[in-house]
Design a protein around this motif. Sequence first.
Motif, PDB file in Angstrom:
ATOM      1  N   VAL A 245       0.857  -1.189   0.000  1.00  0.00           N
ATOM      2  CA  VAL A 245       0.000   0.000   0.000  1.00  0.00           C
ATOM      3  C   VAL A 245       0.888   1.232   0.000  1.00  0.00           C
ATOM      4  O   VAL A 245       1.873   1.307   0.750  1.00  0.00           O
ATOM      5  N   ALA A 246       0.556   2.201  -0.827  1.00  0.00           N
ATOM      6  CA  ALA A 246       1.208   3.509  -0.821  1.00  0.00           C
ATOM      7  C   ALA A 246       0.189   4.540  -0.350  1.00  0.00           C
ATOM      8  O   ALA A 246      -0.907   4.640  -0.908  1.00  0.00           O
ATOM      9  N   VAL A 247       0.529   5.282   0.688  1.00  0.00           N
ATOM     10  CA  VAL A 247      -0.354   6.323   1.232  1.00  0.00           C
ATOM     11  C   VAL A 247       0.257   7.679   0.880  1.00  0.00           C
ATOM     12  O   VAL A 247       1.398   7.970   1.254  1.00  0.00           O
ATOM     13  N   THR A 248      -0.465   8.473   0.161  1.00  0.00           N
ATOM     14  CA  THR A 248       0.015   9.780  -0.249  1.00  0.00           C
ATOM     15  C   THR A 248      -1.079  10.816  -0.054  1.00  0.00           C
ATOM     16  O   THR A 248      -2.163  10.499   0.451  1.00  0.00           O
ATOM     17  N   THR A 249      -0.807  12.058  -0.433  1.00  0.00           N
ATOM     18  CA  THR A 249      -1.741  13.161  -0.225  1.00  0.00           C
ATOM     19  C   THR A 249      -2.182  13.741  -1.567  1.00  0.00           C
ATOM     20  O   THR A 249      -1.562  13.503  -2.610  1.00  0.00           O
ATOM     21  N   TYR A 250      -3.243  14.521  -1.516  1.00  0.00           N
ATOM     22  CA  TYR A 250      -3.713  15.193  -2.732  1.00  0.00           C
ATOM     23  C   TYR A 250      -2.686  16.191  -3.235  1.00  0.00           C
ATOM     24  O   TYR A 250      -2.598  16.440  -4.448  1.00  0.00           O
ATOM     25  N   ASP A 251      -1.900  16.764  -2.334  1.00  0.00           N
ATOM     26  CA  ASP A 251      -0.851  17.699  -2.758  1.00  0.00           C
ATOM     27  C   ASP A 251       0.199  16.991  -3.595  1.00  0.00           C
ATOM     28  O   ASP A 251       0.666  17.526  -4.608  1.00  0.00           O
ATOM     29  N   MET A 252       0.590  15.796  -3.181  1.00  0.00           N
ATOM     30  CA  MET A 252       1.576  15.040  -3.942  1.00  0.00           C
ATOM     31  C   MET A 252       1.010  14.620  -5.304  1.00  0.00           C
ATOM     32  O   MET A 252       1.722  14.619  -6.305  1.00  0.00           O
ATOM     33  N   MET A 253      -0.270  14.287  -5.345  1.00  0.00           N
ATOM     34  CA  MET A 253      -0.874  13.902  -6.615  1.00  0.00           C
ATOM     35  C   MET A 253      -0.947  15.083  -7.575  1.00  0.00           C
ATOM     36  O   MET A 253      -0.929  14.897  -8.793  1.00  0.00           O
ATOM     37  N   SER A 254      -1.005  16.283  -7.043  1.00  0.00           N
ATOM     38  CA  SER A 254      -1.084  17.476  -7.890  1.00  0.00           C
ATOM     39  C   SER A 254       0.285  17.985  -8.310  1.00  0.00           C
ATOM     40  O   SER A 254       0.378  18.859  -9.175  1.00  0.00           O
TER      41      SER A 254
END
Length: 697
Positions: A245-254
């Motif tokens: 599982v990779a947990v990231t944020t919406y900021d990183m996706m943007s």
Amino acid sequence: MVDGHPVLRSNNYDLESGERSVFEMELNREPWSSDAEVKVRVERPMSLKREMPFVVRKPHKQINAAEQVRHEHNTSIRSAASAMEGRRAQFFNRHMAVLAPFITPRAVNAIREKAAAHDASKDAVPEAVEAQPECVVGTMREYQVEGLRWLVSRVGDSGVNSILADEMGLGKTLQTIAFLAYMQTVRRVAGPSLVVVPMSVLSSWTKEFARWAPHLRVVRVHTSSPEDKLRIRREVLANPSSFDVAVTTYDMMSSKDLGNSLSRTIAWRYLVLDEGHKIKNELTQVAQRMRHVSCQNIVLLTGTPLQNNLHELYALLNFMHPDIFTTSDPFDQAFDLTKNRVDNDALEAAHRLIQPICLRRLKEDVEKSLPARVETRIHCPLSSMQTFWYRRLLLKDSAMLKSLETEVTKEDAGNDAWKKLQALFMQLRKCCNHPYLFPGAEPDFDGSQTGEHPSSRNKWEDIVEASGKMAVLDRMLAMLHARGHRVTLFSQFNIMLDIIEDYMIMRGYKYVRLDGSTSRVQRMIDINRFNIPGSNLFIYILNTKAGGLGVNLQSADTCILFDSDWNPQWDLQAMARVHRIGQTRTCHVYRFCTSGTIEQRVQQRAEKKLFLDQMVNSGHTESVEELEKLSKGEMLSMLKFGADRIFASEEGQAPTDKELAAIIDRSVSLGQSGVRACLHCTCQLGLRRNRNLACML
């Protein structure tokens, strides 16, 4: 040889004939003569000759072992997604009666063709989830096991992208972790999944994974360092078999670099979006980026599955199933308050539409032992200073308001009018909170006084007397503190929190503060200090949006909303910080409202939006219509509300001490207090599905 020295033949010439010309040496022609006929052959430049273009073939790129493994992984994910198309089509074909009113005939035919072509007899019969799986450490509640069973049936077995929309505090995080662990451990469905969360709950997610599914290999993908981003791309994302599982944020996706890698490098098994309503606007950058993520299935987590209009519901459905929900017209025509359009039949159809792909439970449905939440609206009058500033703001823009009153009737009214109204709206809302929010309104004072000297005491008391809300708050907190209650207080404005913080110092109350500038470490320390048994902290003051997610303050039993947001969901999230599973006492919510002002109209409009929630979502809504959705005529109507009383200098009546004591009295039931009949407030209780708001007065 010339005088014993060797000489090139081309340089051997005599003095009479001289040196040969360049023309003769290069072209090897005879010297030009006027008597001789000279024919010169002109060669065409190479660039003009018609020849086949010369193609430089690049050498075949050598694919290393890691790239080969990733390629095989991505191919297997895409193949699994294609294999589930038939099951998904048969699922939607079974629910075609509720689906057809919202999709095109072309989409209907495509679903029926795929469903007919799929042979369900060849599908393996999956094993249903009967109890909590052993791969989940700890004890799940019965409704959480039911949620796991639903996710496995919809997403895992039928391949249907779905929404888990339980009310805040019911454990959507745990149910999602259990689903990922079950699919990998029991069903043997390999391949990493991507979980995208808001920054404020990133640490909570990683901790919950370690608590409930410690066997899962979880990587946290969030950094601002270019070196760390490069390392993540090379060492983590390049090898999909190295983590689960990779947990990231919406900021990183943007972000440009890491966001592209997360979207295009790996095909994910499952894509989980926490606070999935962040993609409610399909035109935003984050929504566009999430659409580029390659995955087998999608799970949206949100306590607010329905927005203020059905177009935003369409945006969620189109994100999950873009081949089915191809047009927003049926959604837009069902509910639009800006055009006074409400189609009850369409709203009822929308309610039936989301039922097959959305699981929604409320706290009172699954937790019978959860104490009640009592919401009380307290109407606070404007102080004389607030009345002065309110009147001054209206007079300052009176010419603009008069011109706009005729302009809004024109179809070609520009956006400048709306922007001016929006600015005036904000100024009037600030005035309803405290006049010191305006530059120059506060008397000169350095804040270093202690309040012991009479002159300094008057300056301190001005903070209370200048605002009707502060005057009511001052008396309420004194009563709550004396009775041993613990309080959380929310405001949208950080500058208002500054004033409240000064007030806390003046009164000597022990407090902590949370706003957007508070670091994650400090946030965790303050929350632990507040929740620790025997804590001496009396009140936690928070910014409504900064403290609305990832904050557990159930050790408090009182929530004060100093001002209300245009988006009522932020207020509901603020209440959920206190009223959540684990709370052992009745939670009392006090919502302040300045009577006869624009603030009262804002709250009334928010309440009307609950109609959409009741009709479609059976008891919960995400947001009131944003400010920019208001028409100019509606904004002018709000601005005019109460103006006659403001200019007539009529002062409202604040609740008396006896009435306030009755409000905060927890020793009697709601129907036993005889004083409640004369309270200057409106009490609401229940907010249950398909039920009118109960008035306790």
